[in-house]
Design a protein around this motif. Structure first.
Motif, PDB file in Angstrom:
ATOM      1  N   SER A   1       0.981  -1.127  -0.081  1.00 15.26           N
ATOM      2  CA  SER A   1       0.406  -0.443  -0.064  1.00 15.26           C
ATOM      3  C   SER A   1       1.030   1.166   0.217  1.00 15.26           C
ATOM      4  N   LEU A   2       0.625   2.511  -0.675  1.00 14.08           N
ATOM      5  CA  LEU A   2       1.050   3.840  -0.847  1.00 14.08           C
ATOM      6  C   LEU A   2       0.055   4.705  -0.647  1.00 14.08           C
ATOM      7  N   LYS A   3       0.176   5.586   0.193  1.00 15.46           N
ATOM      8  CA  LYS A   3      -0.316   6.456   0.913  1.00 15.46           C
ATOM      9  C   LYS A   3       0.041   7.867   0.837  1.00 15.46           C
ATOM     10  N   ARG A   4      -1.253   9.024   0.262  1.00 17.29           N
ATOM     11  CA  ARG A   4      -0.157   9.954   1.677  1.00 17.29           C
ATOM     12  C   ARG A   4      -1.215  10.553   2.689  1.00 17.29           C
ATOM     13  N   PHE A   5      -0.660  11.164   3.550  1.00 19.69           N
ATOM     14  CA  PHE A   5      -1.522  11.080   5.170  1.00 19.69           C
ATOM     15  C   PHE A   5      -2.444   9.671   5.025  1.00 19.69           C
ATOM     16  N   LYS A   6      -3.634   9.780   4.537  1.00 15.94           N
ATOM     17  CA  LYS A   6      -4.029   9.066   5.324  1.00 15.94           C
ATOM     18  C   LYS A   6      -5.127   8.297   3.650  1.00 15.94           C
ATOM     19  N   ASP A   7      -4.767   9.268   2.791  1.00 13.70           N
ATOM     20  CA  ASP A   7      -5.748   8.248   1.329  1.00 13.70           C
ATOM     21  C   ASP A   7      -5.008   8.019   0.539  1.00 13.70           C
ATOM     22  N   ASP A   8      -5.153   6.734   0.271  1.00 12.68           N
ATOM     23  CA  ASP A   8      -4.272   5.662  -0.945  1.00 12.68           C
ATOM     24  C   ASP A   8      -4.076   6.887  -2.148  1.00 12.68           C
ATOM     25  N   ALA A   9      -2.616   6.805  -3.070  1.00 12.35           N
ATOM     26  CA  ALA A   9      -1.971   7.381  -3.984  1.00 12.35           C
ATOM     27  C   ALA A   9      -1.678   6.555  -4.320  1.00 12.35           C
ATOM     28  N   ARG A  10      -1.761   6.685  -5.925  1.00 11.68           N
ATOM     29  CA  ARG A  10      -0.762   6.398  -7.323  1.00 11.68           C
ATOM     30  C   ARG A  10       0.534   6.342  -6.640  1.00 11.68           C
ATOM     31  N   GLU A  11       1.029   7.337  -6.855  1.00 13.84           N
ATOM     32  CA  GLU A  11       2.456   8.182  -7.167  1.00 13.84           C
ATOM     33  C   GLU A  11       2.854   9.099  -5.776  1.00 13.84           C
ATOM     34  N   VAL A  12       4.179   9.194  -5.388  1.00 20.07           N
ATOM     35  CA  VAL A  12       4.613  10.566  -4.944  1.00 20.07           C
ATOM     36  C   VAL A  12       6.270  10.389  -5.438  1.00 20.07           C
ATOM     37  N   GLN A  13       5.420  11.639  -5.077  1.00 24.67           N
ATOM     38  CA  GLN A  13       7.134  12.695  -6.350  1.00 24.67           C
ATOM     39  C   GLN A  13       8.472  13.635  -5.217  1.00 24.67           C
ATOM     40  N   SER A  14       8.917  13.468  -5.386  1.00 24.45           N
ATOM     41  CA  SER A  14      10.034  13.876  -5.066  1.00 24.45           C
ATOM     42  C   SER A  14       9.593  15.061  -3.916  1.00 24.45           C
ATOM     43  N   GLY A  15      10.754  14.768  -2.819  1.00 26.46           N
ATOM     44  CA  GLY A  15      10.307  16.144  -1.806  1.00 26.46           C
ATOM     45  C   GLY A  15       9.028  15.629  -1.096  1.00 26.46           C
ATOM     46  N   TYR A  16       8.377  14.609  -1.225  1.00 25.56           N
ATOM     47  CA  TYR A  16       7.019  14.827  -0.031  1.00 25.56           C
ATOM     48  C   TYR A  16       6.897  12.830   0.635  1.00 25.56           C
ATOM     49  N   GLU A  17       5.839  12.952   1.682  1.00 26.99           N
ATOM     50  CA  GLU A  17       6.469  12.091   2.624  1.00 26.99           C
ATOM     51  C   GLU A  17       5.094  11.036   1.815  1.00 26.99           C
ATOM     52  N   CYS A  18       5.006  10.126   2.216  1.00 26.53           N
ATOM     53  CA  CYS A  18       4.379   9.136   2.359  1.00 26.53           C
ATOM     54  C   CYS A  18       4.279   8.344   3.383  1.00 26.53           C
ATOM     55  N   GLY A  19       3.885   6.889   3.093  1.00 30.84           N
ATOM     56  CA  GLY A  19       3.252   5.267   3.978  1.00 30.84           C
ATOM     57  C   GLY A  19       3.374   4.123   2.987  1.00 30.84           C
ATOM     58  N   ILE A  20       4.642   3.429   3.046  1.00 30.45           N
ATOM     59  CA  ILE A  20       4.544   2.782   2.317  1.00 30.45           C
ATOM     60  C   ILE A  20       4.667   1.244   3.309  1.00 30.45           C
ATOM     61  N   SER A  21       3.886  -0.020   3.217  1.00 33.81           N
ATOM     62  CA  SER A  21       3.831  -0.847   3.224  1.00 33.81           C
ATOM     63  C   SER A  21       4.474  -2.115   2.420  1.00 33.81           C
ATOM     64  N   ILE A  22       5.514  -3.165   2.205  1.00 33.79           N
ATOM     65  CA  ILE A  22       5.727  -3.614   1.909  1.00 33.79           C
ATOM     66  C   ILE A  22       5.326  -5.306   1.901  1.00 33.79           C
ATOM     67  N   GLU A  23       4.758  -6.227   0.542  1.00 32.72           N
ATOM     68  CA  GLU A  23       3.912  -6.844   0.965  1.00 32.72           C
ATOM     69  C   GLU A  23       4.925  -8.238   1.339  1.00 32.72           C
ATOM     70  N   GLY A  24       4.685  -8.813   2.480  1.00 33.52           N
ATOM     71  CA  GLY A  24       5.505  -9.901   2.691  1.00 33.52           C
ATOM     72  C   GLY A  24       6.207 -10.134   3.436  1.00 33.52           C
ATOM     73  N   PHE A  25       6.911  -8.418   3.985  1.00 30.77           N
ATOM     74  CA  PHE A  25       8.399  -8.273   4.800  1.00 30.77           C
ATOM     75  C   PHE A  25       7.514  -6.353   5.394  1.00 30.77           C
ATOM     76  N   ASN A  26       7.795  -7.095   7.062  1.00 27.42           N
ATOM     77  CA  ASN A  26       8.177  -6.327   8.136  1.00 27.42           C
ATOM     78  C   ASN A  26       9.771  -6.167   8.733  1.00 27.42           C
ATOM     79  N   ASP A  27      10.237  -6.718   8.921  1.00 30.29           N
ATOM     80  CA  ASP A  27      11.757  -5.746   9.346  1.00 30.29           C
ATOM     81  C   ASP A  27      12.303  -4.913   8.715  1.00 30.29           C
ATOM     82  N   ILE A  28      11.430  -4.013   8.708  1.00 29.42           N
ATOM     83  CA  ILE A  28      11.781  -2.282   8.135  1.00 29.42           C
ATOM     84  C   ILE A  28      12.829  -1.213   8.835  1.00 29.42           C
ATOM     85  N   HIS A  29      13.540  -1.118   9.202  1.00 32.19           N
ATOM     86  CA  HIS A  29      14.582  -0.337  10.573  1.00 32.19           C
ATOM     87  C   HIS A  29      14.095   2.027   9.687  1.00 32.19           C
TER      88      HIS A  29
END
Length: 627
Positions: free
Chosen positions: A593-621
């Motif tokens: 999933s890719l989100k901008r704040f609480k909304d789903d996003a198709r893409e996020v450009q350079s310089g902006y914040e986003c939330g990313i979850s990776i399918e099948g992997f949670n060991d993110i630091h």
């Protein structure tokens, strides 16, 4: 309506107000000459205008200065006319052909159709031919030596001791920040030293065609031994095909271990004379001055065997070592004369720049009138700042210099248009039964992967194609690797290792091919197919961007969302991703999933914040990079 003439002797002749020239402008008002009774042109106020009957031919490419000389007016008048027509230009700037026509017509000239003329005195063959290089005209010249080695192993301190001046004190943090060229004398013989900030600058100059070095002095600290940058310096010196002299520095320190350093050099295939090799190794101390004279004697001995010669009795040629803009003097460029003699007043062409040597200084800052082969000098007189590594050449006049520049520009364009990737070119030459050598730069994830891959590739060498791994190391593919590949005509093989964004961009600009693999047999298979001319189309990985993990959020029981900042490019919902930690690839998969704040996003450009979850992997630091 017909023209009117009024006023008897000395009267004024004016055309009908309805008759106008093309473009809506009225022709200049005419007065009669009292002696001839014939109309004479009256120039506009403040403009020195030639007779309207004069025709002039203007070349397609012309500067303000050249146009003013053709029209025999001051450059300021040309600039004023350009400003009136809405164009801003400086005295040395190229202007458009149409703008040049407007200026000429404003000043009363008639512009002839341009005739493409070939230079009478300079042809393509003449430009390609070297000056007289007969043996009787060649004289011994001083060797040019480059100092290479790992950071803080004492490169500049060693040169400082040789020159008996304090160069290091002028540098930021005691580390060389620019390229310098210095000349010293020992036993009535001169040696020219290039003090570089590392092998990157050395190879960047080679990549631009500047082969300036006769000997590479490899500085290795006796208390630190061979380091990764030392190995890279060895690879770059070998790729340049120059002899290496090793200076084992800091032998005065208690932790110094000469035998360990020599063993490490042997492991890097640099066998010193004591171990039965042909590499000269001299123990020195830059602080105490131990072994300096012996080092210089060894350099002279190595270069005497090479019998370095050049013809001083011809126009100078050479390379740009460094360039800067001096507030008081303008552009100051350090040039290394490789053949011929450079004199004050010479017309110099370098890159796309033409200038005249107004003043010349040696490495001590003393004004000189000429510079012979292997002599570094700083010149004043170029209109723009050249690029280090650019070749310069002296010509009799500006016309010949510009013809040379035009010839080089066309040659570079043709070379760029015909460039092919390394394996595609090898495959085509294999089908045409043409022999060649394929140079490779190998980067792997761990040191243990180097030997099996390198040996497997080099075993593929055959009569028609020879595989040569010019550099192999563990770690990320960096810009230094790309510069080495560019200078050596090589391609880069990456095995389970990431590519720095800067290296990827540099490779794209310079046309260097980078191929990534995760299975050894696929590397060997691709090279083997290229050798027999049956290379299949390659799947090219396109990196869209990078995002840095700034904060972690837990969503539900088994889902981690990475709060990221997109550092370059973009992140798209449909992309595959690679998780990098300290340059190591930990996981490769898809974005869940890719989100901008609480909304789903198709893409996020350079310089902006986003939330990313990776399918099948949670060991993110925090601090991880999502590619």
């Amino acid at each position: 309506m017909s023209p009117r003439f009024s006023g008897g002797r000395g009267g004024r002749f004016t055309p009908s107000p309805r008759r106008q020239t093309s473009g809506g402008r009225r022709p200049p008002t005419l007065t009669t000459d009292r002696r001839t009774q014939k109309p004479a042109a009256v120039p506009a106020v403040g403009v020195s205008q030639p007779p309207a009957a004069i025709e002039v031919s203007i070349p397609q490419r012309v500067t303000v200065q050249t146009l003013s000389e053709l029209l025999k007016v001051s450059p300021n008048q040309v600039i004023k006319s350009l400003i009136t027509s809405g164009t801003l230009a400086t005295i040395n700037q190229l202007i458009g052909y149409n703008d040049a026509i407007i200026v000429a017509e404003e000043l009363g000239f008639t512009v002839k159709e341009p005739v493409e003329e070939k230079p009478e005195t300079v042809t393509a063959e003449d430009l390609d031919k070297p000056a007289s290089e007969r043996p009787e005209n060649l004289k011994l010249r001083p060797p040019v030596v480059t100092i290479l080695g790992h950071v803080d192993h004492g490169k500049t301190s060693l040169l400082d001791r040789i020159r008996q001046t304090n160069v290091t004190a002028k540098e930021t943090g005691g580390i060389t920040q620019h390229i310098g060229a210095y000349q010293v004398e020992i036993n009535a013989k001169k040696i020219t030293f290039l003090d570089t900030p590392g092998h990157e600058a050395f190879t960047a100059m080679r990549a631009r065609g500047a082969k300036v070095t006769d000997v590479a002095v490899l500085v290795v600290a006796a208390d630190d031994g061979v380091q990764p940058q030392t190995l890279e310096a060895i690879a770059h010196a070998r790729a340049a095909k120059v002899p290496i002299v090793v200076a084992i520095n800091k032998v005065d320190r208690p932790q110094a271990n000469l035998d360990l350093v020599k063993n490490q050099l042997a492991q890097a295939n640099l066998l010193v004379e004591e171990y039965g090799g042909d590499v000269v190794a001299v123990p020195v101390s830059a602080i105490k001055g131990t072994g300096i004279d012996q080092l210089l004697e060894m350099i002279l001995l190595v270069t005497e065997m090479a019998d370095l010669r050049a013809n001083p009795d011809k126009p100078a040629e050479g390379a740009v070592i460094e360039a800067k803009i001096d507030r008081a003097r303008g552009v100051a460029a350090t040039l290394l004369v490789q053949s011929g003699t450079l004199n004050v007043g010479d017309v110099v062409a370098v890159g796309n720049i033409v200038g005249k040597v107004r003043a010349m200084f040696n490495d001590r800052g003393k004004r000189v009138k000429k510079a012979e082969p292997s002599t570094p000098v700083e010149i004043i007189g170029l209109s723009e700042t050249p690029t280090p590594g650019d070749q310069f050449k002296v010509f009799a006049d500006e016309k010949a210099a510009r013809a040379w520049i035009e010839h080089n520009t066309q040659a570079e364009s043709a070379a760029g248009a015909s460039r092919t990737t390394a394996l595609e070119g090898l495959s085509g030459q294999a089908r045409s039964n043409e022999s060649r050598e394929l140079n490779l730069v190998l980067k792997t994830d761990v040191q243990g992967s180097i030997e099996p891959i390198q040996s497997s590739l080099e075993k593929l060498s055959a009569d028609k194609v020879r595989i040569h791994v010019i550099h192999a190391a563990a770690g990320t593919v960096v810009e230094s690797d790309v510069l080495l590949a560019k200078a050596s005509g090589a391609m880069i093989i990456g095995f389970k290792t990431p590519i720095e964004p800067g290296a990827r961009n540099t490779a794209k600009i310079n046309g260097v091919e980078i191929r990534q693999y995760d299975i050894i047999y696929r590397v060997v298979e691709d090279i083997q197919r290229a050798m027999v001319g049956v290379l299949e189309p390659a799947f090219v990985e396109v990196v869209d961007g990078h995002a840095e993990v700034r904060q972690l959020f837990t969503f539900g029981r088994n889902r981690v969302i990475a709060g990221c900042m997109v550092s370059d490019g973009k992140v798209a919902r449909s992309c595959q991703v690679r998780l990098l930690r300290d340059g190591t690839n930990l996981f490769q998969g898809r974005i869940d999933s890719l989100k901008r704040f609480k909304d789903d996003a198709r893409e996020v450009q350079s310089g902006y914040e986003c939330g990313i979850s990776i399918e099948g992997f949670n060991d993110i630091h925090e601090g991880d990079i999502i590619e």
